[in-house]
Design an enzyme around this catalytic site. Structure first.
Site, short mmCIF file in Angstrom:
data_model
loop_
_atom_site.label_atom_id
_atom_site.label_comp_id
_atom_site.label_asym_id
_atom_site.label_seq_id
_atom_site.Cartn_x
_atom_site.Cartn_y
_atom_site.Cartn_z
N HIS A 121 0.83 -1.20 0.00
CA HIS A 121 0.00 0.00 0.00
C HIS A 121 0.87 1.26 0.00
O HIS A 121 0.69 2.16 -0.83
CB HIS A 121 -0.91 -0.03 1.23
CG HIS A 121 -1.77 1.16 1.39
ND1 HIS A 121 -3.12 1.16 1.09
CD2 HIS A 121 -1.51 2.43 1.84
CE1 HIS A 121 -3.64 2.36 1.34
NE2 HIS A 121 -2.68 3.14 1.79
N GLU A 122 1.80 1.32 0.93
CA GLU A 122 2.63 2.51 1.05
C GLU A 122 3.56 2.68 -0.16
O GLU A 122 3.83 3.81 -0.58
CB GLU A 122 3.45 2.47 2.34
CG GLU A 122 2.62 2.47 3.62
CD GLU A 122 1.66 3.65 3.72
OE1 GLU A 122 1.93 4.70 3.09
OE2 GLU A 122 0.65 3.53 4.42
N HIS A 128 1.88 4.67 -2.78
CA HIS A 128 2.00 6.12 -2.59
C HIS A 128 3.37 6.60 -3.08
O HIS A 128 3.48 7.64 -3.75
CB HIS A 128 1.85 6.48 -1.11
CG HIS A 128 0.44 6.44 -0.60
ND1 HIS A 128 -0.59 7.16 -1.18
CD2 HIS A 128 -0.10 5.76 0.45
CE1 HIS A 128 -1.71 6.93 -0.52
NE2 HIS A 128 -1.44 6.09 0.47
N GLU A 184 -6.06 7.86 -2.35
CA GLU A 184 -5.72 6.48 -1.97
C GLU A 184 -5.79 5.49 -3.14
O GLU A 184 -5.49 4.30 -2.95
CB GLU A 184 -6.65 6.01 -0.85
CG GLU A 184 -6.44 6.70 0.48
CD GLU A 184 -5.07 6.39 1.09
OE1 GLU A 184 -4.59 5.26 0.92
OE2 GLU A 184 -4.49 7.29 1.72
#
Length: 314
Positions: free
Chosen positions: A230-231, A234, A260
């Site tokens: 997930h990170e 980003h 997101e």
């Protein structure tokens, strides 16, 4: 872009649709706890729910998180994550020790380049291990430098435009005088900006994994692996930006209902069978995860989703 009314309407619909399912799921956990404890009158308090839902999860799916950790060593998860980035985006991620200064011996620096080039177009720090008492908990990505063209000096054309304004302010039209951008000055400004040095983007990826210990590598839970993916989503949004303007580059000024999206897309790859098999091998025996275990892991995604949806929306 969602409006307040449409977002509120959607939230109300989700609350109503999930309420009955959430009630039934909580009743199932209570009944499970009564059966196991042999206490027919047991009533669970809110602080009991996490414990008994974890026991119910183990009973239903035959998976214990501690056993699953043995199959998710951090170095292998990172290797699979970078291979995925290569396949999806045509980039290489390579360790670049010494390329940038670090603030702790555990922090690593990575360089990102196109697959057909060795010249980095971005860097990121990976500070992945917990340091109780000296490091904030949680996981997040922080932009350090934006991808942008910057001059760290005043614009000659802007100075000339201001000088034009100053001259105009001494005229009889001083009330309407402003910075005067003549066609030649506007072109000079554009050329000056286009010739500015390019600043490579740098991101900082933070998590709080348990460090290696007792001869074992750092071992991840399924949630830890999902969080890392997930990170990194980003971080990729920040580093793969093609904008040369700092205020529109990378993670800057992204609408809240879309910010997101890259990370959620990246996170879902953990549950792709081929992807999971590439990152999940026993740290000691190199044994792959049994097929039944992967099927159970996919089923875990919908466990108590009624409760989760109702709680989030409420």
């Amino acid at each position: 872009m969602a409006t307040f009314n449409s977002a509120s309407s959607l939230m109300e619909q989700l609350i109503n649709d999930s309420r009955a399912v959430a009630v039934e799921e909580n009743a199932q956990v209570t009944q499970f706890a009564r059966n196991v404890s042999e206490d027919k009158g047991l009533e669970l308090k809110w602080w009991d729910i996490a414990y008994w839902s974890e026991r119910q999860k183990e009973h239903l799916f035959h998976i214990k998180q501690e056993r699953l950790r043995e199959y998710l060593p951090l170095p292998l998860v990172i290797k699979g994550l970078f291979q995925l980035a290569h396949k999806l985006y045509g980039i290489n991620v390579q360790l670049a020790s010494g390329a940038l200064p670090v603030w702790h011996k555990d922090v690593q620096v990575y360089a990102v380049s196109d697959a057909n080039s060795t010249k980095p177009f971005a860097y990121f720090y990976a500070d992945l291990f917990a340091r109780p008492g000296s490091k904030q908990g949680g996981a997040w990505v922080q932009p350090l430098w934006d991808a942008a063209k910057y001059w760290r000096a005043p614009s000659p054309a802007a100075a000339a435009a201001k000088a034009t304004k100053a001259a105009a302010s001494n005229s009889t039209n001083s009330r309407t005088a402003s910075v005067i951008w003549t066609p030649s000055l506007a072109k000079a400004e554009s050329d000056w900006l286009n010739s500015a040095p390019y600043q490579l983007p740098i991101a900082v990826l933070i998590s709080n994994q348990n460090p290696p210990a007792g001869g074992k590598p750092s071992l991840m839970s399924l949630n830890d692996a999902g969080t890392l993916f997930h990170e990194f989503g980003h971080a990729l949004q920040h580093m793969l930006s093609k904008s040369k303007q700092g205020l529109t580059s990378g993670m800057r000024n992204i609408e809240w209902d879309a910010v997101e999206t890259p990370s959620q897309m990246q996170e879902k790859w953990v549950y792709d069978k081929n992807m999971f098999n590439s990152i999940a091998r026993h740290w000691n025996t190199n044994e792959s995860v049994p097929s039944w275990m992967f099927d159970a892991i996919k089923s875990l995604k919908t466990y108590r989703q009624g409760v989760s949806s109702h709680s989030i929306c409420s």
